[in-house]
Enzyme design. Structure first.
Site, PDB file in Angstrom:
ATOM      1  N   HIS A 187      -1.310  -1.595  -4.240  1.00 28.68           N
ATOM      2  CA  HIS A 187      -2.570  -0.950  -3.439  1.00 28.68           C
ATOM      3  C   HIS A 187      -2.656   0.620  -3.473  1.00 28.68           C
ATOM      4  CE1 HIS A 187      -6.132  -1.989  -0.852  1.00 28.68           C
ATOM      5  NE2 HIS A 187      -5.764  -0.940   0.009  1.00 28.68           N
ATOM      6  N   ASP A 223      -4.664   3.682  -1.537  1.00 27.77           N
ATOM      7  CA  ASP A 223      -5.866   3.884  -0.630  1.00 27.77           C
ATOM      8  C   ASP A 223      -6.206   5.452  -0.898  1.00 27.77           C
ATOM      9  OD1 ASP A 223      -6.084   1.668   1.135  1.00 27.77           O
ATOM     10  OD2 ASP A 223      -3.974   2.196   1.563  1.00 27.77           O
ATOM     11  N   HIS A 250      -8.720   1.190  -3.578  1.00 28.57           N
ATOM     12  CA  HIS A 250      -9.376   0.882  -2.527  1.00 28.57           C
ATOM     13  C   HIS A 250     -10.034   2.399  -2.137  1.00 28.57           C
ATOM     14  CE1 HIS A 250      -9.702  -0.006   2.191  1.00 28.57           C
ATOM     15  NE2 HIS A 250     -10.819   0.146   1.601  1.00 28.57           N
ATOM     16  N   SER A 301       0.947  -1.279   0.069  1.00 29.64           N
ATOM     17  CA  SER A 301      -0.130  -0.044  -0.022  1.00 29.64           C
ATOM     18  C   SER A 301       0.865   1.265   0.125  1.00 29.64           C
ATOM     19  CB  SER A 301      -0.754   0.044   1.339  1.00 29.64           C
ATOM     20  OG  SER A 301      -1.593   1.365   1.225  1.00 29.64           O
ATOM     21  N   MET A 359      -8.643   8.209   0.271  1.00 29.88           N
ATOM     22  CA  MET A 359      -9.497   8.596   1.535  1.00 29.88           C
ATOM     23  C   MET A 359      -9.904  10.156   1.340  1.00 29.88           C
ATOM     24  SD  MET A 359      -7.131   7.258   4.706  1.00 29.88           S
ATOM     25  CE  MET A 359      -6.283   5.503   4.635  1.00 29.88           C
ATOM     26  N   MET A 375     -11.714  -5.592   5.857  1.00 23.01           N
ATOM     27  CA  MET A 375     -10.680  -4.859   6.391  1.00 23.01           C
ATOM     28  C   MET A 375     -10.509  -5.298   7.702  1.00 23.01           C
ATOM     29  SD  MET A 375     -10.192  -1.645   4.923  1.00 23.01           S
ATOM     30  CE  MET A 375      -9.304  -1.325   6.414  1.00 23.01           C
ATOM     31  N   MET A 413     -12.017   4.744   0.167  1.00 23.24           N
ATOM     32  CA  MET A 413     -12.465   5.036   1.386  1.00 23.24           C
ATOM     33  C   MET A 413     -13.290   6.355   1.341  1.00 23.24           C
ATOM     34  SD  MET A 413      -9.399   3.310   3.726  1.00 23.24           S
ATOM     35  CE  MET A 413      -8.402   3.241   2.211  1.00 23.24           C
ATOM     36  N   ASP A 461      -6.679  -6.305   4.528  1.00 26.63           N
ATOM     37  CA  ASP A 461      -6.322  -5.123   4.591  1.00 26.63           C
ATOM     38  C   ASP A 461      -6.148  -4.335   5.995  1.00 26.63           C
ATOM     39  OD1 ASP A 461      -5.357  -2.368   4.012  1.00 26.63           O
ATOM     40  OD2 ASP A 461      -6.711  -1.656   2.725  1.00 26.63           O
TER      41      ASP A 461
HETATM   42  C1  DX5 Z   1      -6.017   1.372   6.091  1.00 30.06           C
HETATM   43  C2  DX5 Z   1      -5.818   1.053   4.331  1.00 30.06           C
HETATM   44  C3  DX5 Z   1      -4.478   0.285   4.379  1.00 30.06           C
HETATM   45  C4  DX5 Z   1      -3.219   0.628   5.069  1.00 30.06           C
HETATM   46  C5  DX5 Z   1      -2.784  -0.557   5.428  1.00 30.06           C
HETATM   47  O1  DX5 Z   1      -7.157   2.249   6.177  1.00 30.06           O
HETATM   48  O2  DX5 Z   1      -6.690   0.834   3.754  1.00 30.06           O
HETATM   49  O3  DX5 Z   1      -4.369  -0.124   2.958  1.00 30.06           O
HETATM   50  O4  DX5 Z   1      -2.256   1.344   4.093  1.00 30.06           O
HETATM   51  O5  DX5 Z   1      -1.516  -0.402   6.292  1.00 30.06           O
HETATM   52  P1  DX5 Z   1      -0.859  -1.218   7.341  1.00 30.06           P
HETATM   53  O6  DX5 Z   1      -0.447  -2.410   6.643  1.00 30.06           O
HETATM   54  O7  DX5 Z   1       0.230  -0.489   7.989  1.00 30.06           O
HETATM   55  O8  DX5 Z   1      -1.993  -1.767   8.405  1.00 30.06           O
HETATM   56 ZN    ZN Z   2      -6.579  -0.043   1.836  1.00 30.45          ZN
END
Ligand code: DX5
Ligand code: ZN
Length: 219
Positions: free
Chosen positions: A33, A35, A66, A8, A37, A137, A68, A175
């Site tokens: 990956h 993320d 992903h 990620s 947000m 998650m 969010m 994740d």
């Molecule tokens: C958290 C993200 C993850 C995050 C995971 O909300 O969706 O993808 O990057 O990071 P680690 O592996 O550090 O928990």
């Molecule tokens: Zn993620």
């Protein structure tokens, strides 16, 4: 079939994303990956479609996006156009999840839904044939570096059982807090894709980290 590791970019230095992509490619990890947000669905902000497009231009690895974000229907197509290979939205953020999955599929992109730790897996029941990816998650979304919530491993087992009973084809992804200590437990539960943020980017030997998550090296 060995587990896919998806580092990620959230855990990378955002001023050096190109280097992070090189690290991912050189490690033998198969997916990237990303993320997204929005500061609304989760209490943190990262990046939008431009980052996805810029990453797309720098790597041929599949992009596992992903979302969010609240109201994913408003911007989902932008992530597809930016070059995502998989688009995963949160079931908690979508009323018309079935419609959104159809929309993603119509663009020839992998259809994914994500569940936060408090969402029961039975919400997937009527979507099982419309999915390429189910993201469980294993932490509350928003931040990297948290510890895996053990109860979520049982959710993986249940989703794997639902998939078997229905003879469905989607991959199961985890994740949050994935590391070499819990990887074996996750693989045994039926995981196909492991997202790895801090464990991958903190590692001094990323290739070894990937192989360990895949189960090709002893933890
Ligand atoms: C958290 C993200 C993850 C995050 C995971 O909300 O969706 O993808 O990057 O990071 P680690 O592996 O550090 O928990
Ligand atoms: Zn993620």
């Amino acid at each position: 079939m060995s587990v896919i590791v998806a580092p990620s970019v959230l855990s990378a230095d955002f001023t050096a994303v190109g280097e992070a992509l090189q690290r991912i490619e050189q490690s033998g990890a198969e997916w990237v990956h990303l993320d997204v947000m929005d500061g609304h669905f989760v209490p943190n902000l990262t990046f939008g479609p431009k980052m996805v497009a810029d990453v797309r231009a720098r790597t041929k690895l599949p992009l596992d996006v992903h979302l969010m974000i609240s109201a994913p229907e408003r911007s989902l197509v932008q992530y597809i156009e930016a070059g995502a290979d998989f688009v995963t939205f949160h079931i908690e953020a979508a009323v018309h999840a079935h419609r959104l999955l159809q929309q993603i599929g119509a663009h020839g992109v992998g259809r994914g839904v994500a569940l936060v730790p408090s969402t029961p897996v039975n919400v997937l029941e009527h979507l099982l044939d419309e999915l390429e990816l189910v993201l469980i998650m294993t932490v509350n979304p928003g931040f990297g570096g948290q510890s895996l919530i053990p109860e979520c491993v049982e959710k993986v087992r249940r989703v794997a059982e639902m998939r078997r009973q229905r003879n469905a084809q989607f991959r199961i992804s985890v994740d949050g807090g994935v590391n070499r200590e819990n990887a074996e437990r996750l693989r045994a539960a039926g995981v196909d894709v492991m997202v790895s943020g801090s464990s991958f980017f903190k590692s001094s030997e990323p290739a070894l980290e990937v192989q360990t998550l895949q189960g090709q090296q002893i933890a």
